[in-house]
Design an enzyme around this catalytic site. Structure first.
Site, PDB file in Angstrom:
ATOM      1  CG  PHE A  61      -0.359   0.473   2.494  1.00 15.90           C
ATOM      2  CD1 PHE A  61      -0.476   1.796   2.889  1.00 15.90           C
ATOM      3  CD2 PHE A  61       0.309  -0.401   3.330  1.00 15.90           C
ATOM      4  CE1 PHE A  61       0.070   2.246   4.079  1.00 15.90           C
ATOM      5  CE2 PHE A  61       0.851   0.036   4.524  1.00 15.90           C
ATOM      6  CZ  PHE A  61       0.741   1.358   4.903  1.00 15.90           C
ATOM      7  CE  LYS A  62       3.794   1.607   4.874  1.00 18.15           C
ATOM      8  NZ  LYS A  62       5.051   1.284   5.504  1.00 18.15           N
ATOM      9  CG  ASP A  63       4.166   0.604  -4.392  1.00 22.44           C
ATOM     10  OD1 ASP A  63       5.303   1.070  -4.219  1.00 22.44           O
ATOM     11  OD2 ASP A  63       3.946  -0.604  -4.585  1.00 22.44           O
ATOM     12  CG  MET A 110       7.391   6.116  -1.749  1.00 26.41           C
ATOM     13  SD  MET A 110       7.476   7.102  -0.220  1.00 26.41           S
ATOM     14  CE  MET A 110       7.172   5.849   1.009  1.00 26.41           C
ATOM     15  CB  THR A 162       8.329   2.744   4.369  1.00 24.31           C
ATOM     16  OG1 THR A 162       7.049   2.839   4.977  1.00 24.31           O
ATOM     17  CG2 THR A 162       8.824   4.142   4.049  1.00 24.31           C
TER      18      THR A 162
END
Length: 491
Positions: free
Chosen positions: A128-130, A133, A161
């Site tokens: 989900f960090k994409d 980011m 992350t």
């Protein structure tokens, strides 16, 4: 939109307000606090109706411009449409559409209770960090080009992350990334995803310690204002406000996709360690999104669950932090929690400073209102819709099995924590949306234990663990870390 530190004195706050562009490339405020808007922008029912059928990129523009008014809307639109494409978020499950970016899947509808999974892990690093980011990488490059400047990103990761930041920043002009991770405490896939990158602007440092040791060093360097300025240090951890704002978007998207009208409420369950992801949900709720409950799901490192049950925030020491099968949540100091506490104490920066000074000196604080406690603000938590629960390794394994048997999909360990806790709070008539953390392939060791077979891997990740790896092993020593950064920034 103007921003203030969570630790600013009310008398000085008006003299220290910042614009979005001023804080975009940084992390902590100079006083050690985190940035928040002076007031949360509000969303009307008319706007929600207008947004229901927008593309994800267009929805992102509508929300971003409420927080980043000093960036021309045309530029925000170009950045959002560059970021949120089906080509970037292509790692979808069978039956999902990449163009939806964060597709929803109804897992169960029983007795009027609806369990929904929001897929957030279709990006380049399968986590989900994409979602934030990829936008951050494009925002950083945009801002640096305007200033003809460079940025040295210094961050910490418990697993996802780091790779999301590195994949977003690799090859970006004017950017170098120094990423700390706890040595030998990530999954084999997570480790390979980061350490196999050979780009010259990427520096991976494996720290002999736990994630909290890594995070402490990031904060120590950020608080050395002279070093930070001289070496042009910024951060992509969720202490960076722009990253939190980008995450707000998928709460709106999830709500709009799960409902037919604005009278309908939903709840969200969020696997959480550092409080960044669910902090974005809190902000969405404060903006007026009709969220009923925000449910914090923790693993054995249950600092947040303890607070939302008792009002006691008790940070664990490194030796007391468990290494679990949902390692991205192996965190005992939730950095973004300070943003919620700021709201809980009605924006009193002096009170926030006092409470987090107690975290440093005494390991925590107590807002339960019991005799001898530090205050009684815990009575106000209900006003913000928070609930919590925890999950163990045995729970994760059983939930992975149950979801595979009942719904025909394989989930990762963190999402399993979320689903286990979500089921404890489901109510008729209120869809329960669980935010997916990552694809199961990133935690194959536990998938193999639970299901007796390997998790499916998207194309391009088949033999990632066999790739050559490049990283440095270093102690949790701030002075040595500064020396390493100084030697490699070229400044």
């Amino acid at each position: 939109m103007q921003y203030v530190s969570t630790r600013a004195d009310a008398s000085a706050a008006s003299h220290s307000l910042q614009q979005f562009s001023d804080i975009l490339l940084g992390g902590l405020a100079p006083d050690g606090g985190l940035y928040l808007p002076v007031e949360y922008p509000q969303v009307s029912g008319e706007e929600l109706n207008k947004w229901r059928h927008m593309s994800y990129a267009d929805l992102a523009v509508e929300i971003l411009k409420k927080f980043a008014g000093d960036i021309p809307e045309a530029d925000l639109r170009a950045l959002a449409h560059k970021t949120y494409t089906a080509d970037v978020y292509r790692n979808v499950r069978e039956g999902e559409k990449a163009a939806d970016i964060t597709p929803l899947r109804v897992l169960d509808e029983t007795e009027g209770k609806q369990l929904v999974l929001q897929s957030l892990s279709n990006g380049p690093t399968l986590a989900f960090k994409d979602m934030a980011m990829q936008l951050l990488g494009n925002l950083f490059e945009y801002a640096l080009a305007k200033q003809d400047a460079q940025l040295n990103i210094f961050g910490a990761t418990s697993g996802d992350t780091g790779s999301a930041a590195e994949y977003a920043m690799r090859g970006k002009k004017g950017i170098k990334v120094f990423m700390l991770s706890p040595h030998k405490k990530m999954s084999a896939f997570q480790t390979a995803q980061m350490f196999s990158l050979q780009d010259p602007n990427i520096f991976n440092i494996a720290v002999e310690g736990v994630f909290d040791d890594c995070q402490d060093m990031v904060k120590a360097v950020s608080n050395d204002l002279e070093f930070k300025a001289r070496h042009k240090i910024g951060t992509v951890n969720s202490i960076n406000w722009a990253r939190v704002v980008a995450q707000v978007v998928y709460y709106f998207r999830g709500y709009l996709a799960a409902t037919r009208n604005n009278e309908q409420k939903v709840s969200f369950t969020v696997p959480s360690g550092n409080f960044g992801n669910i902090c974005a949900g809190h902000i969405a709720r404060q903006m007026g999104l009709p969220i009923d409950k925000l449910i914090v799901a923790t693993n054995e490192n249950d600092v947040l669950d303890e607070f939302f049950r008792t009002g006691v925030y008790r940070v664990r020491k490194s030796a007391e932090t468990y290494h679990t099968s949902s390692p991205s949540m192996d965190i005992s100091k939730a950095s973004n929690f300070e943003r919620f506490v700021f709201d809980l104490v009605k924006g009193d920066g002096k009170r926030v400073r006092e409470l987090f000074k107690k975290v440093e000196t005494e390991g925590g604080f107590d807002l339960s209102g019991a005799p001898g406690s530090d205050g009684d603000e815990f009575k106000l938590v209900a006003n913000y819709g928070f609930k919590s629960g925890k999950s163990t390794h045995a729970d994760r394994v059983q939930t992975i099995r149950d979801v595979a048997d009942d719904y025909g999909i394989v989930i990762d360990t963190h999402t399993a924590d979320g689903i286990k806790v979500a089921k404890e709070y489901m109510e008729p008539g209120v869809p329960m949306i669980v935010l997916e953390t990552a694809l199961a392939a990133k935690f194959n060791e536990t998938i193999l234990e639970a299901l007796g077979q390997d998790a499916e891997r998207p194309a391009g990740f088949e033999n990632i663990e066999a790739l050559p790896q490049r990283f440095e092993v270093m102690p949790a020593d701030v002075s040595k870390m500064k020396a390493y950064i100084a030697a490699n920034t070229g400044l």
